[in-house]
Design an enzyme around this catalytic site. Structure first.
Site, PDB file in Angstrom:
ATOM      1  N   ARG A 169       1.087  -1.174   0.040  1.00  0.00           N
ATOM      2  CA  ARG A 169      -0.241   0.062   0.155  1.00  0.00           C
ATOM      3  C   ARG A 169       0.977   1.027  -0.062  1.00  0.00           C
ATOM      4  O   ARG A 169       0.326   2.783  -0.740  1.00  0.00           O
ATOM      5  CB  ARG A 169      -0.546  -0.146   1.275  1.00  0.00           C
ATOM      6  CG  ARG A 169      -2.617  -0.484   0.868  1.00  0.00           C
ATOM      7  CD  ARG A 169      -2.087  -0.945   2.377  1.00  0.00           C
ATOM      8  NE  ARG A 169      -1.741  -2.462   3.085  1.00  0.00           N
ATOM      9  CZ  ARG A 169      -1.991  -3.709   2.352  1.00  0.00           C
ATOM     10  NH1 ARG A 169      -2.370  -3.977   1.636  1.00  0.00           N
ATOM     11  NH2 ARG A 169      -0.760  -4.345   2.744  1.00  0.00           N
ATOM     12  N   LYS A 178      26.206  -4.800  -2.502  1.00  0.00           N
ATOM     13  CA  LYS A 178      27.410  -4.726  -2.307  1.00  0.00           C
ATOM     14  C   LYS A 178      27.887  -4.340  -1.542  1.00  0.00           C
ATOM     15  O   LYS A 178      28.829  -3.772  -1.133  1.00  0.00           O
ATOM     16  CB  LYS A 178      27.558  -3.832  -4.010  1.00  0.00           C
ATOM     17  CG  LYS A 178      27.637  -4.689  -5.308  1.00  0.00           C
ATOM     18  CD  LYS A 178      27.746  -3.374  -6.541  1.00  0.00           C
ATOM     19  CE  LYS A 178      26.785  -3.941  -7.762  1.00  0.00           C
ATOM     20  NZ  LYS A 178      26.762  -2.706  -7.711  1.00  0.00           N
TER      21      LYS A 178
HETATM   22  N1   CP Z   1      -0.952   0.153   5.822  1.00  0.00           N
HETATM   23  C1   CP Z   1       0.727  -0.437   4.783  1.00  0.00           C
HETATM   24  O1   CP Z   1       1.695   0.328   5.665  1.00  0.00           O
HETATM   25  O2   CP Z   1       1.069  -1.182   4.621  1.00  0.00           O
HETATM   26  P1   CP Z   1       1.969  -2.124   3.424  1.00  0.00           P
HETATM   27  O3   CP Z   1       2.832  -2.717   4.265  1.00  0.00           O
HETATM   28  O4   CP Z   1       1.165  -3.018   2.390  1.00  0.00           O
HETATM   29  O5   CP Z   1       2.462  -0.859   2.937  1.00  0.00           O
END
Ligand code: CP
Length: 316
Positions: free
Chosen positions: A53, A82
């Site tokens: 997200r 690296k």
């Molecule tokens: N809410 C959130 O941080 O989702 P992700 O870990 O998918 O970015």
């Protein structure tokens, strides 16, 4: 240039202004209007930990506003393998971009990056520390549902020890006079220094292990995943895994306007039966990541969001 590392980087007035900008940008976030406010600007996405997200909504936000995105991509295909240091990586990307979104497993890494960067850094999660851009979309979602951020009763549940989203959110909600109920297993309690800090700042905080006993007079129930990846000891994780499982059957006596939020991804803490109830808000919350981040990027780059977005925007 200053970025957003913790919610302390924004005043309440700035938060409200950004949320107002985000509200006006909704048709652009939904792809109904094109408004190239960020044309010619480049976002650097540096994700040293997995994300769906945060990474994708930053990218969508930039592109919906006509900007460009460069990604560090999979760490395994970068020069990090690296042995390149975070300091050196930031020096490069600082020159390639106008603003950086960064997630890193080490608490404090975002501040470390900001200290040596020319461009604003947006902290997309630093270990078990902070996740302020998530807080901006959480506040947007709460205000969208309740019309206000002031004086709400908010239950924050699950992994309050390692959950960076609830660390940032509880600070922000305290500043808007919300009552906070922290529901977690003993092992996953909100760190005492955070609770003390919130109380010193006037928060009314209740700590409990009884989630179901806390939800009936809540305005918001914010569920979180138990952060398996942050446990040093697998046995300790096993002892609290599955501690809370919210099911539609548990919602018979909750307030009709109560919303259930979750930063996602969920594991088993919200049963699929909840998805079709009027309370489920987490997928809309995830969408709001686009509009909140659009407004945040504009704010940090000093780009004014027009008052009348509809008349300024063009057809796609
Ligand atoms: N809410 C959130 O941080 O989702 P992700 O870990 O998918 O970015």
């Amino acid at each position: 240039m200053a970025g957003l590392i913790t919610m302390d980087d924004l005043t309440n007035e700035q938060i409200i202004n950004i949320l107002d900008d985000a509200t006006r940008l909704l048709p652009v976030a939904k792809g109904k209007l094109f408004l190239p406010l960020l044309q010619g600007r480049i976002l650097g996405n540096l994700f040293f930990e997995p994300s769906t997200r945060t990474r994708m909504s930053f990218e969508t936000a930039m592109k919906r506003l006509g900007g460009e995105v460069v990604n560090l991509g999979d760490i395994k295909n970068s020069s990090v393998v690296k042995g390149e240091t975070l300091f050196d990586t930031i020096q490069m990307v600082d020159g390639y971009t106008d603003i950086i979104a960064m997630r890193h497993p080490r608490q404090g890494a975002a501040q470390y990056a900001q200290d040596s960067a020319r461009v604003p850094i947006m902290n997309g999660g630093d270990g078990a520390g902070h996740h302020p851009t998530q807080t901006m979309l959480d506040l947007f979602t709460i205000r969208q549902a309740h019309g206000t951020l002031e004086g709400l009763k908010v239950v924050l549940a699950g992994d309050l020890r390692y959950g960076r989203t609830v660390h940032s959110l509880s600070h922000a909600l305290t500043r808007f006079g919300c009552e906070l109920i922290f529901a977690s297993p003993e092992l996953l309690k909100m760190p005492t220094e955070i609770v003390s800090d919130l109380r010193e700042n006037g928060a009314n905080v209740i700590e409990t292990e009884d989630l179901l006993g806390s939800i009936n007079d809540a305005d918001v129930v914010y569920m979180t995943r138990i952060q398996k990846e942050r446990f040093a000891d697998e046995d300790e994780y096993s002892r609290c895994a599955g501690a809370y499982r919210l099911h539609a059957d548990n919602l018979a006596d909750v307030k009709s306007e109560m919303i259930i939020m979750h930063p996602l991804p969920r594991v088993d803490e919200i049963h699929a039966s909840v998805d079709s109830t009027r309370h489920a808000c987490y997928f809309n919350q995830a969408f709001n990541g686009v509009v909140a981040r659009m407004a945040l990027i504009c704010y940090l780059l000093g780009v004014t969001v027009p008052i009348d977005v509809e008349s300024e925007g063009g057809a796609l």
